[in-house]
Design an enzyme around this catalytic site. Structure first.
Site, mmCIF file in Angstrom:
data_model
loop_
_atom_site.group_PDB
_atom_site.id
_atom_site.type_symbol
_atom_site.label_atom_id
_atom_site.label_comp_id
_atom_site.label_asym_id
_atom_site.label_seq_id
_atom_site.Cartn_x
_atom_site.Cartn_y
_atom_site.Cartn_z
ATOM 1 N N GLU A 148 -13.297 -25.889 -4.232
ATOM 2 C CA GLU A 148 -14.764 -26.025 -4.312
ATOM 3 C C GLU A 148 -15.346 -25.395 -5.575
ATOM 4 O OE1 GLU A 148 -16.656 -24.741 -0.670
ATOM 5 O OE2 GLU A 148 -16.193 -26.643 0.276
ATOM 6 N N GLU A 162 -12.020 -30.975 4.200
ATOM 7 C CA GLU A 162 -12.373 -30.000 5.236
ATOM 8 C C GLU A 162 -13.445 -30.639 6.129
ATOM 9 O OE1 GLU A 162 -13.594 -26.274 3.504
ATOM 10 O OE2 GLU A 162 -11.863 -26.178 2.172
HETATM 11 C C1 GAL Z 1 -15.628 -24.184 2.490
HETATM 12 C C2 GAL Z 1 -14.448 -23.528 1.823
HETATM 13 C C3 GAL Z 1 -13.456 -22.989 2.829
HETATM 14 C C4 GAL Z 1 -14.176 -22.252 3.925
HETATM 15 C C5 GAL Z 1 -15.162 -23.171 4.566
HETATM 16 C C6 GAL Z 1 -15.909 -22.567 5.726
HETATM 17 O O1 GAL Z 1 -16.748 -24.146 1.676
HETATM 18 O O2 GAL Z 1 -13.783 -24.414 0.967
HETATM 19 O O3 GAL Z 1 -12.547 -22.132 2.174
HETATM 20 O O4 GAL Z 1 -14.807 -21.136 3.394
HETATM 21 O O5 GAL Z 1 -16.113 -23.553 3.617
HETATM 22 O O6 GAL Z 1 -16.828 -23.477 6.267
#
Ligand code: GAL
Length: 639
Positions: free
Chosen positions: A141, A311
């Protein structure tokens, strides 16, 4: 296919085998690991300990799981920072941002580039040809936690070199920026300061260049990692996991990746986007039906047709102002919505909730006690559904292109001219308006050839590049341009011929005056389209007979040879009426009239309908299947 984010380093090794077995049983294909692992892989400078990660890779691989290996550069370890504190970023107030969380590096740090090369090369050599490793994710990110811009000495030096390359002489820069204003001329590039810490507003041209410079650094840094990975890891795909509602760098510059991926947190984003309180309440447990969709369409564009969700929110997160539990069914619905938009893989964050540290309140597919969470059960259901339905058809070009531009966001951030003029919000509202009409949308960069689109919408494009103009000129499809299009030159000045600047080649009109409208002020529009303007309106001078006018008689919508200029920020009613004219009548697209909580999306010849609300919906038009009803928080498809 499904994936999951896993952190073997967070769990006792004797759990790994059980985890891998359960992942495979659930129907997971891809596992992303490694992206925050630097401190364990290289506990001190030059001493590498691969053994633990080798064993984790072995365990996962032996269960048939394919690995997406993350390069660990989002978390430089303590020893590295202590030895090279100049790596740390500096905030706009001049304060060093310290060690203690993540993303604590400046993209301008030469030391950090060298260290990144070293660790990425070590990873690439070690795992590049490992059979279990199917692909790579660079860093994590970019830009998260406000880290694109850094305001330290090394950032300034790098900005100086960038300016020297771009302008050659200080006079050219003085000219381009208009430095004669307020006695700001410089005699050498070294005299230029970063555009912070001044008494009042700094020169917008300087700020725009600083954003361009910073944006290019992010893409260059990524390219550096990708080159190393390509060299040592043939045949593996490379991606990066981008964010939602994030516009601080130009994502279109990442065409060196094999595919784009993004991190979808539909409920967290409801709190972040400037929705009304009523909307926030309405969508608190389901998310607004266009939030994930908008990004799927954007990142499918960034990935030139290929994207993943790296994610996927599986339950409550920890980082929004409020973190509700998703309504039952939504984790499954979000996953299918991604597939409907063409996602190749949806990968959940994370396998198991960690009972310690910063994200202990963030759900996973499993509870900390190693039992499936409600989200985990929904993911299991998706896996079964995927299995029984077989492969989906390929995604086709959508009928409508929405032109999305990162510079437009920077320009309107730098000089909003009205507190609530947000480009991101405008683009999202146009997208929402089109989707309410049942349309599928491709989000494309300015300058991309527009052949094959039945209609093109441009919510706003302040700076019109030559490539963008050429692409607009080359299509016969109706184009709808929104407010402030063509309002700035490359150097952040009003074009000499007045806005819409170069677009006057397509639309013979001039914007002679603009106004931002505080909440409560609006301007009624009457004519072939109806509704009201809010936030922003313009006064247009033209010899053409306008399609619609404001109540003072001034044109609000002008048409010339299939090109339309809308001289206002349209409220939902005006946007709808304008789209009905441009996309319905002129482009001849079949439009629906979907309720707020229903969305359609086609993938090949399969039509999906998604229900983000508490009331069932039946498709009176019978498009999905005869008499098909979509239950609340559920979806159906035509095939
Ligand atoms: C994203 C990040 C992850 C984790 C996640 C939690 O922004 O890439 O490492 O922190 O959020 O929601």
């Amino acid at each position: 296919m499904l994936g999951v984010c896993y952190y073997p380093e967070h769990w006792p090794e004797d759990l790994w085998r059980e985890d891998a077995r359960r992942m495979a049983e659930l129907g997971i294909t891809y596992v992303r690991i490694g992206e925050f692992s630097w401190s364990l892989i290289e506990p001190e400078e030059g001493r590498f300990d691969w053994a633990w990660l080798d064993r984790a890779v072995e365990v996962l691989g032996s269960h048939g799981l394919k690995i997406v290996m993350g390069t660990p550069t989002a978390t430089p370890p303590k020893w590295l920072i202590d030895r090279n504190p100049n790596i740390l970023p500096v905030d706009a107030s001049g304060q060093v941002r310290g060690f203690g969380s993540r993303r604590h590096y400046s993209f301008s740090s030469k030391t950090y580039w060298a260290e990144s090369r070293r660790i990425v090369e070590a990873f690439a050599r070690h795992y590049g040809r490992n059979e279990a490793v199917a692909g790579w994710q660079t860093d994590n990110e970019y830009g998260c936690h406000n880290t694109v811009l850094s305001w330290g000495a090394e950032d300034l030096a790098a900005f100086h070199s960038w300016l020297r390359r771009r302008y050659q002489t200080p006079d050219a820069l003085n000219d381009a920026w208009g430095n004669v204003f307020w006695s700001q001329e410089v005699r050498s590039f070294d005299e230029i300061a970063l555009p912070n810490l001044a008494v009042t507003e700094t020169n917008p041209a300087a700020r725009l260049d600083f954003r361009r410079f910073a944006s290019e650094q992010v893409a260059d840094y990524d390219r550096m990692q990708v080159e190393i990975l390509r060299k040592h890891s043939p045949g593996r795909f490379i991606t990066h996991n981008f964010m939602g509602f994030f516009r601080e760098f130009d994502h279109w510059a990442f065409d060196h990746l094999d595919l784009a991926s993004w991190d979808s947190y539909p409920l967290g984003f409801v709190e972040q986007f400037p929705f009304s309180e009523a909307e926030r309440e309405r969508w608190a447990l389901t998310s607004h039906p266009d939030i994930a969709a908008f990004h799927h369409d954007l990142y499918r564009g960034v990935g030139r047709g290929r994207f993943w969700v790296m994610e996927q929110q599986p339950g409550p997160v920890n980082w929004a102002s409020w973190n509700p539990v998703p309504h039952p069914g939504m984790v499954r619905l979000w996953t299918w919505e991604a597939f409907a938009h063409g996602a190749e893989v949806v990968s959940y964050f994370r396998w198991r909730q960690a009972p310690f540290a910063q994200e202990q309140m963030h759900a996973g597919l499993n509870r900390p006690d190693r039992t499936l969470s409600p989200g985990g059960k929904e993911a299991t259901q998706v896996a079964r559904e995927l299995e029984s339905r077989g492969p989906l058809p390929d995604t086709q070009q959508a009928p409508v292109a929405l032109v999305f531009d990162y510079e437009a966001a920077w320009i309107t951030d730098i000089q909003p001219q009205g507190r609530d003029f947000s480009y991101g919000e405008l683009a999202f509202r146009w997208y929402e308006g089109l989707r309410r009409l049942g349309l599928d949308i491709d989000i494309v960069p300015p300058g991309q050839p527009l052949q094959g689109y039945r209609a093109v919408v441009v919510p706003s494009l302040p700076h019109i590049s030559e490539a963008a103009l050429a692409a607009f000129q080359a299509t016969e499809a109706p184009i709808l341009f929104g407010p402030r299009s063509g309002s700035k030159t490359r150097h952040f000045a009003i074009p000499p011929e007045l806005p819409p600047g170069p677009l006057q080649a397509l639309l013979p009109l001039k914007v002679i005056q603009v106004a931002s409208l505080r909440p409560g002020l609006s301007a009624a529009v009457r004519g072939k389209v109806q509704g009201s303007a809010e936030r922003w309106r313009e006064w247009v001078e033209t010899a053409l007979e306008p399609v619609a006018r404001f109540s003072d008689g001034s044109p609000s919508l002008v048409e010339y040879g299939n090109r339309f200029y809308l001289a206002a920020w349209p409220a939902a009613d005006l946007l709808r009426s304008t789209c009905q004219l441009v996309l319905g009548e002129r482009a001849g697209l079949a439009l629906s009239d979907l309720p707020e909580h229903i969305r359609l999306r086609r993938r090949g010849d399969v039509l999906f309908a998604f229900n983000y609300g508490p009331e069932a919906w039946s498709d009176a038009a019978g498009r999905i299947a005869d008499g098909a009803t979509v239950a609340p928080y559920d979806w159906v498809s035509s095939g």
